[in-house]
Enzyme design. Structure first.
Site, PDB file in Angstrom:
ATOM      1  N   SER A  87      36.208  37.110  46.872  1.00 47.51           N
ATOM      2  CA  SER A  87      37.031  36.431  45.780  1.00 47.51           C
ATOM      3  C   SER A  87      37.557  37.705  44.712  1.00 47.51           C
ATOM      4  CB  SER A  87      36.656  35.509  45.149  1.00 47.51           C
ATOM      5  OG  SER A  87      37.490  34.489  44.452  1.00 47.51           O
ATOM      6  N   PRO A  88      38.876  37.561  44.045  1.00 48.81           N
ATOM      7  CA  PRO A  88      39.151  38.588  43.302  1.00 48.81           C
ATOM      8  C   PRO A  88      38.447  38.715  41.895  1.00 48.81           C
ATOM      9  CG  PRO A  88      40.586  36.721  43.335  1.00 48.81           C
ATOM     10  CD  PRO A  88      39.828  36.571  44.475  1.00 48.81           C
ATOM     11  N   HIS A 119      44.571  29.816  36.191  1.00 46.01           N
ATOM     12  CA  HIS A 119      43.868  30.445  35.173  1.00 46.01           C
ATOM     13  C   HIS A 119      44.384  30.858  33.943  1.00 46.01           C
ATOM     14  CE1 HIS A 119      40.956  32.067  38.464  1.00 46.01           C
ATOM     15  NE2 HIS A 119      41.020  30.773  38.544  1.00 46.01           N
ATOM     16  N   TYR A 171      47.103  32.355  33.283  1.00 42.47           N
ATOM     17  CA  TYR A 171      47.840  33.578  32.871  1.00 42.47           C
ATOM     18  C   TYR A 171      49.395  33.122  33.216  1.00 42.47           C
ATOM     19  CZ  TYR A 171      43.485  35.523  33.428  1.00 42.47           C
ATOM     20  OH  TYR A 171      41.762  36.007  32.959  1.00 42.47           O
ATOM     21  N   HIS A 209      49.245  35.460  41.645  1.00 42.87           N
ATOM     22  CA  HIS A 209      48.100  34.625  40.660  1.00 42.87           C
ATOM     23  C   HIS A 209      48.839  33.876  39.705  1.00 42.87           C
ATOM     24  CE1 HIS A 209      44.591  33.921  38.534  1.00 42.87           C
ATOM     25  NE2 HIS A 209      44.212  35.069  38.224  1.00 42.87           N
ATOM     26  N   GLN A 253      45.871  41.224  44.698  1.00 42.43           N
ATOM     27  CA  GLN A 253      46.202  39.936  43.713  1.00 42.43           C
ATOM     28  C   GLN A 253      47.178  40.515  42.590  1.00 42.43           C
ATOM     29  OE1 GLN A 253      43.636  38.180  40.905  1.00 42.43           O
ATOM     30  NE2 GLN A 253      43.933  36.160  41.763  1.00 42.43           N
ATOM     31  N   ARG A 264      30.845  35.972  42.610  1.00 41.28           N
ATOM     32  CA  ARG A 264      29.632  36.285  42.190  1.00 41.28           C
ATOM     33  C   ARG A 264      28.518  36.715  43.122  1.00 41.28           C
ATOM     34  NH1 ARG A 264      28.875  31.515  38.216  1.00 41.28           N
ATOM     35  NH2 ARG A 264      29.936  30.533  39.920  1.00 41.28           N
ATOM     36  N   ARG A 275      47.229  31.810  44.233  1.00 41.46           N
ATOM     37  CA  ARG A 275      46.320  31.270  43.740  1.00 41.46           C
ATOM     38  C   ARG A 275      46.645  30.258  42.622  1.00 41.46           C
ATOM     39  NH1 ARG A 275      39.973  33.033  42.063  1.00 41.46           N
ATOM     40  NH2 ARG A 275      39.560  33.081  43.962  1.00 41.46           N
TER      41      ARG A 275
HETATM   42  C1  LIG Z   1      33.693  39.278  37.002  1.00 43.05           C
HETATM   43  C2  LIG Z   1      34.508  38.486  37.554  1.00 43.05           C
HETATM   44  C3  LIG Z   1      35.968  38.680  37.423  1.00 43.05           C
HETATM   45  C4  LIG Z   1      37.037  37.861  37.869  1.00 43.05           C
HETATM   46  N1  LIG Z   1      38.125  38.405  37.986  1.00 43.05           N
HETATM   47  C5  LIG Z   1      39.196  37.337  38.607  1.00 43.05           C
HETATM   48  C6  LIG Z   1      40.487  37.993  39.119  1.00 43.05           C
HETATM   49  O1  LIG Z   1      40.786  39.055  38.739  1.00 43.05           O
HETATM   50  N2  LIG Z   1      41.429  36.925  39.434  1.00 43.05           N
HETATM   51  C7  LIG Z   1      41.033  36.036  39.825  1.00 43.05           C
HETATM   52  O2  LIG Z   1      41.834  35.059  40.267  1.00 43.05           O
HETATM   53  N3  LIG Z   1      39.702  35.360  39.676  1.00 43.05           N
HETATM   54  C8  LIG Z   1      38.755  36.052  38.957  1.00 43.05           C
HETATM   55  N4  LIG Z   1      37.608  35.650  38.850  1.00 43.05           N
HETATM   56  C9  LIG Z   1      37.205  34.266  39.512  1.00 43.05           C
HETATM   57  C10 LIG Z   1      36.562  34.285  40.812  1.00 43.05           C
HETATM   58  O3  LIG Z   1      37.603  34.917  41.779  1.00 43.05           O
HETATM   59  C11 LIG Z   1      36.058  32.951  41.254  1.00 43.05           C
HETATM   60  O4  LIG Z   1      37.284  32.291  41.505  1.00 43.05           O
HETATM   61  C12 LIG Z   1      35.081  32.575  40.513  1.00 43.05           C
HETATM   62  O5  LIG Z   1      34.003  33.549  40.160  1.00 43.05           O
HETATM   63  C13 LIG Z   1      34.227  31.549  41.026  1.00 43.05           C
HETATM   64  O6  LIG Z   1      33.564  31.907  42.298  1.00 43.05           O
HETATM   65  P1  LIG Z   1      32.230  32.145  42.406  1.00 43.05           P
HETATM   66  O7  LIG Z   1      31.697  30.799  42.097  1.00 43.05           O
HETATM   67  O8  LIG Z   1      31.895  32.476  43.949  1.00 43.05           O
HETATM   68  O9  LIG Z   1      31.704  33.314  41.414  1.00 43.05           O
HETATM   69  C14 LIG Z   1      36.640  36.415  38.417  1.00 43.05           C
HETATM   70  C15 LIG Z   1      35.171  36.268  38.408  1.00 43.05           C
HETATM   71  C16 LIG Z   1      34.326  37.007  38.253  1.00 43.05           C
HETATM   72  C17 LIG Z   1      32.814  36.494  38.101  1.00 43.05           C
END
Ligand SMILES: Cc1cc2nc3c(=O)[nH]c(=O)nc-3n(C[C@H](O)[C@H](O)[C@H](O)COP(=O)(O)O)c2cc1C
Ligand SMILES: Cc1cc2nc3c(=O)[nH]c(=O)nc-3n(C[C@H](O)[C@H](O)[C@H](O)COP(=O)(O)OP(=O)(O)OC[C@H]3O[C@@H](n4cnc5c(N)ncnc54)[C@H](O)[C@@H]3O)c2cc1C
Length: 769
Positions: free
Chosen positions: A417-418, A574, A576, A571, A495, A719, A624
């Site tokens: 995931s991004p 969230h 943005y 994107h 992304q 994560r 997304r």
């Molecule tokens: C350190 C970090 C940075 C993230 N940056 C982005 C991002 O740049 N773009 C995005 O769409 N989501 C971002 N996310 C959200 C993740 O892509 C994901 O949707 C969210 O962490 C839930 O997934 P998980 O439970 O597997 O961590 C970020 C998450 C983390 C932990």
């Protein structure tokens, strides 16, 4: 102690038994409005674990119940003239009437007074039972006691939309719990059926409210309703009638299931128990179990020597938690039946059955393997054959089946995931990014995402965010893309984003979404509405600003194409910029870019079309979205998300990446395992659109279950990949998988082989232990 039990269902009478067993000096009377033989309902289902609890509490009544239990092992799903059978499910059941006879008899033996045909009135409780030390409100689902003071008992009642009726039949369903799905002239109706004594079965009929209304069940007598159901399910009933014993229900015997949970079960010396305090949807068959286990817990606490109020509170604390856990599994199961029409036409028989069996998310892929290995492997082969477009010789873990979007085929369903790294300098990805993405791409996932990469300096979230608005950045990305393509088999997706109202903030670890201490830059938004009180107020974009931003997106997309990315994601989640246009929380515009959803989508769709026009036709694009603002109807709802998904697909998107929230600090998300997957499921199966699920998906079992049940087409893990870049390689080793769905770098093969051996040895030792 003098105890009045108001209601003689399973919970009330079992409490009386359990109290007497602990102290024969208790004086207990159970007041029941019906005669002993009058009880409503048909069978009840137990698990082995519930029987163990009952045996420990009262071996005598438990043995009498055990002597009469009917066992069955299979679940049969009947659909369109076919039956899909899976085994190993291990149910036990007994007639409700017979169980109550056993409990009444046992209560009498122990000296409990049973007052039948005694209907209490709430107003008379203080006078009629004023001398009782403890009053137990065991008066069931429609508890008059609870309903007389909903506020005092802090009652939460959620009346569900589907209609159901609890019928019986002398048709036997010998060795299986059966589900019958029938397409009628007015829509789908289904039955949950199981045998509970030698010649009687429970037959619960359920349908959506629209179908109920069209059939006119509301205006039928109980008998007419049962006869209409008999005709609908005639082919499964072997000439038997459907029987009704719901005389206690006035009006239609069909009801809506009320999900009840009280947050206060105690009022002076009165305490709620069983269905009066909580309900659990019949499709997971745990209502009676909960009532009986409440009784054991209440009796334990009341005889523990604690003062009464303390004992009552300890009982509530323990049992409310248990009820909450069950209700959470029951909610998933209930919601599956409420939305069954999503799956019934879209899925084939096997996937439909798999989806049904895993509906509560308590039964996972590996649970099914333990229950019926041959059946599960059959499903794995069918799913793999579909994905490969040809039969396969061996079962394949669903996560390792390929997936194609336009000209891009992913070798498996795992996506990195991004994740923003906040480690770029002037937007230029560095050696950190090369190593980070390079190692993620060697880790086995089919698709690796970049972090949100911004279209302009002002579009950055933080000063450390990566960008793709100049030649230096383009070249740096190209270096990373080249590494991924020349050393791994992963596909690489960029992304593309603009921070909008959430821009000019600190890097993640210094304060998420907090404005910079100095050197803030002007931020843009659809309206002058800040993300939070602490954030800058964005400048409401003019049409000229919109043209500029659209141009920046288009030129960034051109650069992404030149850098060689395989896929592009816009994107729109969230909070943005593009997400801010979509959510009514941040978009208050009065021009054609604000107002109804159609208008709020206008600018994001214009951007999407501009980018899609530039992005090579053979390469896929994703979007997304935040499928819920987690603020009920005040923000984006999952139903809106279906429309949003459809709009982007109509504009040329290939897949919707379904995230949620982060659009308002006031949001109230309900976290848990795979907590956003229901949104991906809804969009995929209501709109017929490929989706990616994301959010707390971290186990192999989660990914296999989501893919096999058709809840999403791809699973994004964020994560978990930060701590384990080789998550997918490990998953392959753990499942002893060696096919095309994974490619271990040759340099690492010896490590893979050792890991596989060690994991197999550990698994074998666990079995032998
Ligand atoms: C350190 C970090 C940075 C993230 N940056 C982005 C991002 O740049 N773009 C995005 O769409 N989501 C971002 N996310 C959200 C993740 O892509 C994901 O949707 C969210 O962490 C839930 O997934 P998980 O439970 O597997 O961590 C970020 C998450 C983390 C932990
Ligand atoms: C369609 C359907 C299927 C179900 N299937 C299952 C299943 O398979 N397995 C399972 O475990 N559970 C099942 N349940 C749930 C189960 O029936 C209940 O959870 C269980 O009966 C709860 O026990 P209780 O003693 O709390 O309430 P009840 O069983 O409802 O008992 C309450 C008693 O109080 C009496 N009463 C009410 N008001 C008064 C009054 N004013 N004066 C005197 N007496 C009064 C009633 O007559 C009744 O006997 C199902 C429920 C439904 C609706």
């Amino acid at each position: 102690m003098k105890i009045a039990c108001l209601g003689g269902g399973p919970a009330g009478v079992y409490l009386a038994i359990s109290m007497k067993l602990r102290d024969p000096n208790h004086e207990i009377t159970v007041y029941e409005r019906n005669r002993p033989q009058d009880t409503f309902g048909w069978g009840v289902v137990f698990s082995d674990q519930t029987m163990d609890n009952l045996r420990l509490n009262d071996p005598v009544s438990a043995q009498s119940i055990i002597d009469e239990l009917i066992h069955w092992d299979y679940i049969d799903v009947h659909l369109r003239g076919r039956v899909e059978r899976s085994g190993g499910h291990g149910f036990i059941g007994i007639g409700r009437r017979r169980m109550l006879e056993i409990l009444y008899e046992r209560a009498r033996q122990l000296g409990v007074e049973m007052a039948f045909q005694y209907e209490f009135e709430v107003e008379s409780i203080p006078t009629d039972f004023g001398d009782a030390d403890l009053i137990v409100a065991a008066d069931g689902l429609n508890s008059k006691i609870r309903n007389s003071d909903l506020e005092g008992f802090a009652t939460d009642i959620d009346l569900r939309p589907n209609k159901f009726v609890w019928l019986g039949t002398h048709q036997r369903f010998d060795d299986a719990f059966a589900f019958f799905f029938e397409k009628t002239k007015h829509g789908w109706i289904w039955a949950h059926a199981y045998q509970f004594d030698r010649n009687t079965s429970t037959f619960i009929v359920e349908c959506q409210p629209r179908v109920y209304a069209k059939w006119g069940f509301e205006h039928m007598s109980h008998e007419q309703g049962a006869e209409t159901c008999r005709k609908i399910f005639e082919q499964h009933l072997g000439g038997h009638r459907l029987l009704t014993n719901s005389r206690h229900i006035r009006g239609s015997a069909w009801i809506n299931f009320p999900r009840v949970l009280c947050h206060n079960w105690i009022k002076d010396n009165l305490v709620l128990i069983g269905d009066a305090a909580h309900t659990a949807h019949y499709s997971i068959g745990s209502g009676t179990k909960l009532g009986l286990e409440d009784a054991i817990c209440l009796a334990d606490n009341m005889n523990s020597g604690k003062p009464v109020q303390e004992a009552l509170q300890a009982y509530q604390d323990e049992r409310e938690l248990e009820a909450l856990k069950l209700q959470s599994a029951a909610r998933n199961s209930m919601s599956w039946f409420e939305n069954v029409t999503r799956y019934i036409d879209a899925f084939d028989m096997q996937q439909f059955t798999y989806s049904l069996l895993t509906r509560s998310q308590r039964v996972s892929h590996e649970n099914l393997r333990l229950r019926d290995k041959a059946w599960l492997e059959g499903i794995e082969k069918i799913l793999a054959a579909k994905a490969h477009g040809k039969p396969v010789a061996q079962p394949v873990p669903p996560m390792f089946t390929p997936f194609t979007l336009r000209g891009m085929t992913l070798k498996n369903r795992v996506v990195v995931s991004p994740m923003s790294m906040y480690s770029a300098v002037e937007g230029v990805p560095s050696d950190w990014h090369l190593v980070h993405y390079g190692s993620l791409a060697t880790g086995g996932a089919g698709l690796v995402y970049t972090e949100m990469t911004d279209i302009s300096p002002a579009g950055r979230i933080t000063p450390g965010c990566a960008g793709i608005w100049n030649d230096e950045q383009e070249a740096a990305w190209q270096r990373i893309v080249d590494f991924v393509h020349s050393h791994t088999t992963a596909k690489f997706c960029l992304q593309l984003g603009h921070s909008g109202p959430k821009g000019s903030t600190k890097v993640g670890w210094e304060g998420m979404d907090e404005p910079l201490d100095a050197d803030n830059w002007e931020i843009l938004g659809p309206s002058a509405v800040p993300y939070s009180a602490a954030n800058q107020i964005p400048r409401a974009m003019t049409w000229a600003d919109m043209d500029t931003v659209l141009g920046d997106y288009a030129s960034a997309a051109k650069r992404a194409g030149r850098a060689g990315f395989d896929m592009l994601e816009l994107h729109c989640a969230h909070g943005y910029l593009l997400s801010a246009f979509i959510t009514p929380l941040l978009n208050r515009r009065s021009d054609e870019y604000g107002g109804p959803l159609e208008n709020r989508l206008r600018f994001p769709l214009e951007v999407f079309r501009a980018v899609r026009g530039i992005w090579p036709n053979h390469k896929p694009m994703a979007v997304r979205i935040s499928a819920s603002d987690w603020l009920g109807d005040a923000g984006i709802t999952p139903d809106d998300a279906v429309l949003i998904g459809k709009a982007f697909v109509a504009a040329g998107a290939d897949i919707i990446d379904v995230s949620a929230g982060q659009t308002s600090p006031a949001a109230e998300p309900i976290y848990g395992r795979m907590f956003q997957t229901p949104f991906a499921d809804q969009i995929r199966n209501e709109a017929g659109i490929p989706t990616m699920a994301v959010g707390n998906i971290y186990e192999i079992d989660h990914v296999n279950s989501i893919i096999a049940a058709g809840r999403a087409d791809l699973c994004c893990l964020a994560r978990p990949h930060l701590m384990d870049r080789y998550w997918t390689l490990r998953a392959a080793a753990e499942q002893a998988y060696h096919g095309d769905g994974v490619a271990c770098p040759v340099q690492y093969l010896m490590g893979f082989e050792q890991l596989e051996r060690n994991l197999q040895r550990a698994a074998q030792m666990a079995i032998n232990a």
